[in-house]
Write a protein that holds these residues in place. Structure first.
Motif, PDB file in Angstrom:
ATOM      1  N   MET A  72      36.161  43.218  48.584  1.00  0.00           N
ATOM      2  CA  MET A  72      36.026  44.385  47.713  1.00  0.00           C
ATOM      3  C   MET A  72      34.555  44.675  47.488  1.00  0.00           C
ATOM      4  SD  MET A  72      38.804  44.172  44.743  1.00  0.00           S
ATOM      5  CE  MET A  72      40.361  43.375  44.958  1.00  0.00           C
ATOM      6  N   CYS A  73      34.282  45.913  47.121  1.00  0.00           N
ATOM      7  CA  CYS A  73      32.891  46.300  46.892  1.00  0.00           C
ATOM      8  C   CYS A  73      32.393  45.865  45.519  1.00  0.00           C
ATOM      9  CB  CYS A  73      32.732  47.808  47.075  1.00  0.00           C
ATOM     10  SG  CYS A  73      33.769  48.790  45.977  1.00  0.00           S
ATOM     11  N   CYS A  74      33.321  45.625  44.588  1.00  0.00           N
ATOM     12  CA  CYS A  74      32.937  45.159  43.248  1.00  0.00           C
ATOM     13  C   CYS A  74      34.015  44.216  42.742  1.00  0.00           C
ATOM     14  CB  CYS A  74      32.726  46.342  42.298  1.00  0.00           C
ATOM     15  SG  CYS A  74      34.227  47.278  41.955  1.00  0.00           S
ATOM     16  N   THR A  75      33.802  43.618  41.599  1.00  0.00           N
ATOM     17  CA  THR A  75      34.732  42.614  41.096  1.00  0.00           C
ATOM     18  C   THR A  75      36.091  43.166  40.705  1.00  0.00           C
ATOM     19  OG1 THR A  75      33.793  42.832  38.886  1.00  0.00           O
ATOM     20  CG2 THR A  75      32.911  41.068  40.275  1.00  0.00           C
ATOM     21  N   THR A  76      36.187  44.448  40.406  1.00  0.00           N
ATOM     22  CA  THR A  76      37.475  45.018  40.013  1.00  0.00           C
ATOM     23  C   THR A  76      38.147  45.781  41.130  1.00  0.00           C
ATOM     24  OG1 THR A  76      36.516  47.095  39.255  1.00  0.00           O
ATOM     25  CG2 THR A  76      36.706  45.303  37.631  1.00  0.00           C
ATOM     26  N   GLY A  77      37.378  46.221  42.116  1.00  0.00           N
ATOM     27  CA  GLY A  77      37.933  47.052  43.170  1.00  0.00           C
ATOM     28  C   GLY A  77      38.152  48.490  42.749  1.00  0.00           C
TER      29      GLY A  77
ATOM     30  N   ASP B  59      41.858  52.649  44.526  1.00  0.00           N
ATOM     31  CA  ASP B  59      43.178  52.160  44.905  1.00  0.00           C
ATOM     32  C   ASP B  59      44.074  52.189  43.659  1.00  0.00           C
ATOM     33  OD1 ASP B  59      45.430  50.635  45.602  1.00  0.00           O
ATOM     34  OD2 ASP B  59      44.264  49.246  46.820  1.00  0.00           O
ATOM     35  N   GLU B  60      45.095  53.013  43.690  1.00  0.00           N
ATOM     36  CA  GLU B  60      45.983  53.166  42.528  1.00  0.00           C
ATOM     37  C   GLU B  60      46.670  51.850  42.153  1.00  0.00           C
ATOM     38  OE1 GLU B  60      46.476  55.720  40.343  1.00  0.00           O
ATOM     39  OE2 GLU B  60      44.775  56.615  41.366  1.00  0.00           O
ATOM     40  N   ARG B  61      46.908  50.986  43.136  1.00  0.00           N
ATOM     41  CA  ARG B  61      47.507  49.685  42.819  1.00  0.00           C
ATOM     42  C   ARG B  61      46.616  48.900  41.874  1.00  0.00           C
ATOM     43  NH1 ARG B  61      48.167  46.299  47.879  1.00  0.00           N
ATOM     44  NH2 ARG B  61      45.982  46.873  47.967  1.00  0.00           N
ATOM     45  N   LEU B  62      45.301  49.008  42.086  1.00  0.00           N
ATOM     46  CA  LEU B  62      44.362  48.276  41.235  1.00  0.00           C
ATOM     47  C   LEU B  62      44.260  48.892  39.851  1.00  0.00           C
ATOM     48  CD1 LEU B  62      41.619  47.485  43.872  1.00  0.00           C
ATOM     49  CD2 LEU B  62      43.374  45.958  42.983  1.00  0.00           C
ATOM     50  N   VAL B  63      44.421  50.207  39.764  1.00  0.00           N
ATOM     51  CA  VAL B  63      44.436  50.869  38.461  1.00  0.00           C
ATOM     52  C   VAL B  63      45.629  50.361  37.658  1.00  0.00           C
ATOM     53  CG1 VAL B  63      44.722  53.072  37.258  1.00  0.00           C
ATOM     54  CG2 VAL B  63      43.231  52.926  39.271  1.00  0.00           C
TER      55      VAL B  63
ATOM     56  N   ASP C  30      50.647  41.425  48.269  1.00  0.00           N
ATOM     57  CA  ASP C  30      50.624  42.600  47.390  1.00  0.00           C
ATOM     58  C   ASP C  30      50.389  42.114  45.967  1.00  0.00           C
ATOM     59  OD1 ASP C  30      50.694  45.251  46.632  1.00  0.00           O
ATOM     60  OD2 ASP C  30      52.853  45.501  46.922  1.00  0.00           O
ATOM     61  N   TYR C  31      50.004  43.054  45.108  1.00  0.00           N
ATOM     62  CA  TYR C  31      49.812  42.712  43.704  1.00  0.00           C
ATOM     63  C   TYR C  31      51.150  42.738  42.989  1.00  0.00           C
ATOM     64  CZ  TYR C  31      44.857  43.289  44.545  1.00  0.00           C
ATOM     65  OH  TYR C  31      43.593  43.146  45.029  1.00  0.00           O
ATOM     66  N   PRO C  32      51.341  41.834  42.037  1.00  0.00           N
ATOM     67  CA  PRO C  32      52.599  41.826  41.287  1.00  0.00           C
ATOM     68  C   PRO C  32      52.645  42.970  40.283  1.00  0.00           C
ATOM     69  CG  PRO C  32      51.107  40.160  40.416  1.00  0.00           C
ATOM     70  CD  PRO C  32      50.436  40.760  41.621  1.00  0.00           C
ATOM     71  N   SER C  33      53.853  43.398  39.991  1.00  0.00           N
ATOM     72  CA  SER C  33      54.072  44.401  38.953  1.00  0.00           C
ATOM     73  C   SER C  33      53.976  43.722  37.583  1.00  0.00           C
ATOM     74  CB  SER C  33      55.466  45.024  39.112  1.00  0.00           C
ATOM     75  OG  SER C  33      56.459  44.037  38.837  1.00  0.00           O
ATOM     76  N   TYR C  34      53.962  44.516  36.544  1.00  0.00           N
ATOM     77  CA  TYR C  34      53.968  43.965  35.191  1.00  0.00           C
ATOM     78  C   TYR C  34      55.171  43.033  35.019  1.00  0.00           C
ATOM     79  CZ  TYR C  34      54.864  43.473  30.256  1.00  0.00           C
ATOM     80  OH  TYR C  34      55.140  42.943  29.029  1.00  0.00           O
TER      81      TYR C  34
END
Length: 106
Positions: free
Chosen positions: A10-15, A22-26, A88-92
């Protein structure tokens, strides 16, 4: 309790920076804020492979996944050191279940 994310480059620590977000990261960021509000002692750590590569060796299961599958297995999510999600990232709801001991690697 601790949630750790082992992430692709990633370009930064949060992406959340760069020309396209990236909406997934939001959604992940929003879900994590919600969880931290519900679980005051929750620790969240994020490690991008290009920024903190040695963290990937600290967890033997993550290291084995990455060395065996390459970067395509990322992101890898762990809860209290145990892998609960890959690719993939997990959902809530998935994070909530993992914190309650209800999900395992998928």
């Amino acid at each position: 309790m601790r949630i750790e994310f082992y992430e692709p480059p990633m370009c930064c620590t949060t992406g959340l920076c760069g020309p396209s977000v990236d909406e997934r990261l939001v959604h992940l960021t929003e879900d994590l804020k919600r969880l931290q509000g519900e679980e005051p002692g929750l620790v969240v750590e994020r490690y991008a492979i290009n920024q903190r590569p040695f963290k990937f060796r600290d967890n033997a299961d993550v290291y084995k996944l990455v060395t065996g599958n390459g970067k395509k297995v990322l992101p890898v999510t762990t809860v209290d050191g145990k892998v609960v999600k890959t690719r993939d990232y997990p959902s809530y709801d998935e994070m909530r279940a993992a914190l309650n001991g209800g999900i395992h690697e998928s």
